[in-house]
Motif scaffolding. Structure first.
Motif, PDB file in Angstrom:
ATOM      1  N   ARG A   1       0.831  -1.205   0.000  1.00  0.00           N
ATOM      2  CA  ARG A   1       0.000   0.000   0.000  1.00  0.00           C
ATOM      3  C   ARG A   1       0.868   1.259   0.000  1.00  0.00           C
ATOM      4  NH1 ARG A   1      -4.140   2.098  -1.907  1.00  0.00           N
ATOM      5  NH2 ARG A   1      -5.225   0.158  -1.444  1.00  0.00           N
ATOM      6  N   CYS A   2       1.945   1.240   0.806  1.00  0.00           N
ATOM      7  CA  CYS A   2       2.844   2.406   0.857  1.00  0.00           C
ATOM      8  C   CYS A   2       3.499   2.640  -0.498  1.00  0.00           C
ATOM      9  CB  CYS A   2       3.919   2.203   1.929  1.00  0.00           C
ATOM     10  SG  CYS A   2       3.301   2.332   3.620  1.00  0.00           S
ATOM     11  N   LEU A   3       3.946   1.569  -1.146  1.00  0.00           N
ATOM     12  CA  LEU A   3       4.556   1.713  -2.469  1.00  0.00           C
ATOM     13  C   LEU A   3       3.545   2.284  -3.465  1.00  0.00           C
ATOM     14  CD1 LEU A   3       6.544  -1.657  -2.615  1.00  0.00           C
ATOM     15  CD2 LEU A   3       7.551   0.646  -2.624  1.00  0.00           C
ATOM     16  N   LEU A   4       2.311   1.802  -3.392  1.00  0.00           N
ATOM     17  CA  LEU A   4       1.259   2.305  -4.280  1.00  0.00           C
ATOM     18  C   LEU A   4       1.010   3.793  -4.030  1.00  0.00           C
ATOM     19  CD1 LEU A   4      -0.981   1.716  -6.386  1.00  0.00           C
ATOM     20  CD2 LEU A   4      -2.455   1.039  -4.498  1.00  0.00           C
ATOM     21  N   GLU A   5       0.928   4.179  -2.772  1.00  0.00           N
ATOM     22  CA  GLU A   5       0.671   5.583  -2.427  1.00  0.00           C
ATOM     23  C   GLU A   5       1.819   6.492  -2.867  1.00  0.00           C
ATOM     24  OE1 GLU A   5      -2.051   6.904  -1.344  1.00  0.00           O
ATOM     25  OE2 GLU A   5      -3.151   5.082  -0.810  1.00  0.00           O
ATOM     26  N   MET A   6       3.032   5.950  -2.906  1.00  0.00           N
ATOM     27  CA  MET A   6       4.179   6.749  -3.350  1.00  0.00           C
ATOM     28  C   MET A   6       4.334   6.742  -4.870  1.00  0.00           C
ATOM     29  SD  MET A   6       7.168   6.126  -0.468  1.00  0.00           S
ATOM     30  CE  MET A   6       7.175   4.341  -0.506  1.00  0.00           C
ATOM     31  N   GLY A   7       3.441   6.026  -5.554  1.00  0.00           N
ATOM     32  CA  GLY A   7       3.496   5.987  -7.018  1.00  0.00           C
ATOM     33  C   GLY A   7       4.561   5.049  -7.561  1.00  0.00           C
ATOM     34  N   ARG A   8       5.092   4.186  -6.724  1.00  0.00           N
ATOM     35  CA  ARG A   8       6.120   3.230  -7.158  1.00  0.00           C
ATOM     36  C   ARG A   8       5.414   1.937  -7.588  1.00  0.00           C
ATOM     37  NH1 ARG A   8      10.392   4.079  -2.239  1.00  0.00           N
ATOM     38  NH2 ARG A   8      11.299   2.173  -3.111  1.00  0.00           N
ATOM     39  N   LEU A   9       4.715   2.040  -8.727  1.00  0.00           N
ATOM     40  CA  LEU A   9       3.769   1.001  -9.136  1.00  0.00           C
ATOM     41  C   LEU A   9       4.444  -0.323  -9.491  1.00  0.00           C
ATOM     42  CD1 LEU A   9       1.275   3.159 -11.259  1.00  0.00           C
ATOM     43  CD2 LEU A   9       1.202   2.606  -8.822  1.00  0.00           C
ATOM     44  N   GLU A  10       5.577  -0.266 -10.219  1.00  0.00           N
ATOM     45  CA  GLU A  10       6.249  -1.510 -10.595  1.00  0.00           C
ATOM     46  C   GLU A  10       6.723  -2.262  -9.346  1.00  0.00           C
ATOM     47  OE1 GLU A  10       6.828   1.401 -12.026  1.00  0.00           O
ATOM     48  OE2 GLU A  10       6.181   1.068 -14.114  1.00  0.00           O
ATOM     49  N   GLU A  11       7.285  -1.517  -8.387  1.00  0.00           N
ATOM     50  CA  GLU A  11       7.729  -2.140  -7.133  1.00  0.00           C
ATOM     51  C   GLU A  11       6.536  -2.701  -6.357  1.00  0.00           C
ATOM     52  OE1 GLU A  11      10.896   0.089  -4.823  1.00  0.00           O
ATOM     53  OE2 GLU A  11      10.457   1.546  -6.405  1.00  0.00           O
ATOM     54  N   ALA A  12       5.432  -1.950  -6.368  1.00  0.00           N
ATOM     55  CA  ALA A  12       4.226  -2.418  -5.670  1.00  0.00           C
ATOM     56  C   ALA A  12       3.721  -3.714  -6.281  1.00  0.00           C
ATOM     57  CB  ALA A  12       3.138  -1.345  -5.726  1.00  0.00           C
ATOM     58  N   LYS A  13       3.769  -3.804  -7.622  1.00  0.00           N
ATOM     59  CA  LYS A  13       3.309  -5.029  -8.297  1.00  0.00           C
ATOM     60  C   LYS A  13       4.211  -6.209  -7.933  1.00  0.00           C
ATOM     61  CE  LYS A  13       2.203  -7.005 -12.804  1.00  0.00           C
ATOM     62  NZ  LYS A  13       0.822  -7.402 -12.537  1.00  0.00           N
ATOM     63  N   GLU A  14       5.525  -5.999  -7.970  1.00  0.00           N
ATOM     64  CA  GLU A  14       6.470  -7.072  -7.620  1.00  0.00           C
ATOM     65  C   GLU A  14       6.273  -7.524  -6.168  1.00  0.00           C
ATOM     66  OE1 GLU A  14       8.778  -9.009  -9.284  1.00  0.00           O
ATOM     67  OE2 GLU A  14       7.674  -8.140 -10.970  1.00  0.00           O
ATOM     68  N   TRP A  15       6.066  -6.535  -5.303  1.00  0.00           N
ATOM     69  CA  TRP A  15       5.888  -6.858  -3.877  1.00  0.00           C
ATOM     70  C   TRP A  15       4.591  -7.646  -3.657  1.00  0.00           C
ATOM     71  CZ3 TRP A  15       8.872  -6.947   0.279  1.00  0.00           C
ATOM     72  CH2 TRP A  15       8.266  -7.069   1.540  1.00  0.00           C
ATOM     73  N   ALA A  16       3.506  -7.184  -4.311  1.00  0.00           N
ATOM     74  CA  ALA A  16       2.220  -7.869  -4.153  1.00  0.00           C
ATOM     75  C   ALA A  16       2.294  -9.291  -4.713  1.00  0.00           C
ATOM     76  CB  ALA A  16       1.113  -7.075  -4.847  1.00  0.00           C
ATOM     77  N   LYS A  17       3.018  -9.460  -5.811  1.00  0.00           N
ATOM     78  CA  LYS A  17       3.188 -10.791  -6.401  1.00  0.00           C
ATOM     79  C   LYS A  17       3.924 -11.714  -5.417  1.00  0.00           C
ATOM     80  CE  LYS A  17       5.286 -13.007 -10.436  1.00  0.00           C
ATOM     81  NZ  LYS A  17       6.154 -12.793 -11.608  1.00  0.00           N
TER      82      LYS A  17
END
Length: 200
Positions: A155-171
């Motif tokens: 969620r923090c990565l998403l809120e910071m706009g770091r979408l690729e990292e957020a996707k990798e983390w969620a995966k």
């Protein structure tokens, strides 16, 4: 010829803990006792004390850590997020201060929960970077059975706009917590944000 066992009268000095033989002048016995006494003196001179034998977990420390966590939860519910962070921080410090002979698994469980809670308090204040670091630390301490820690960093990565990292983390999170509905929803939200943004 069969070996024979000879019991020798030994004496322990109550002050120095040195062992001496009262009767024998056998050089082999004298050498063995000297080696044993030298080892004893070297252990006594160590700066780091030898830990005591294993004992049950200190119940007072456990109660204090629980009280700090619950106090932080109470402050969080009242919207006093800075106070909640302070309480969780004290709890983390107390858990990490456990003596090294207490079970490491207990420390990891305590610290994991406290970092996850502190991440949530940071998120409530929109301190996304701090929340991300705390959530990741929580996951490092406990990967399985910690869906909240996984979700909070994502969620923090998403809120910071770091979408690729957020996707990798969620995966990666879904590899450990595949049935968690919040993580599944987070992955969908990240995918939607990536589709909306389009290719870089």
């Amino acid at each position: 010829m069969e070996d024979t066992f000879t019991q020798l009268p030994l004496q322990l000095n109550p002050t120095t803990k040195a062992i001496t033989s009262l009767t024998t002048t056998d050089p082999e016995v004298t050498d063995e006792l000297q080696t044993l006494n030298t080892l004893n003196r070297s252990l006594l001179s160590l700066d780091t004390p030898v830990p005591p034998p294993p004992v049950p977990v200190n119940p007072k420390r456990s109660a204090q850590i629980t009280k700090l966590r619950e106090g932080g939860n109470t402050e969080f519910r009242k919207g006093q997020h800075a106070d909640a962070i302070r309480m969780y921080t004290f709890g983390i410090e107390m858990a990490l201060g456990r003596p090294p002979w207490e079970p490491a698994g207990l420390v990891r469980d305590e610290v994991s929960g406290l970092y996850a809670n502190r991440a949530q308090a940071h998120m409530a204040m929109q301190n996304w970077a701090e929340g991300m670091i705390d959530a990741e630390t929580s996951v490092e301490m406990k990967r399985v059975g910690n869906a909240k820690g996984w979700w909070r960093k994502g969620r923090c990565l998403l809120e910071m706009g770091r979408l690729e990292e957020a996707k990798e983390w969620a995966k990666k999170a879904l590899e450990h917590e595949s049935t968690d509905a919040d993580l599944q929803a987070l992955m969908k939200e990240v995918d939607a944000a990536l589709s909306k943004r389009g290719p870089k």
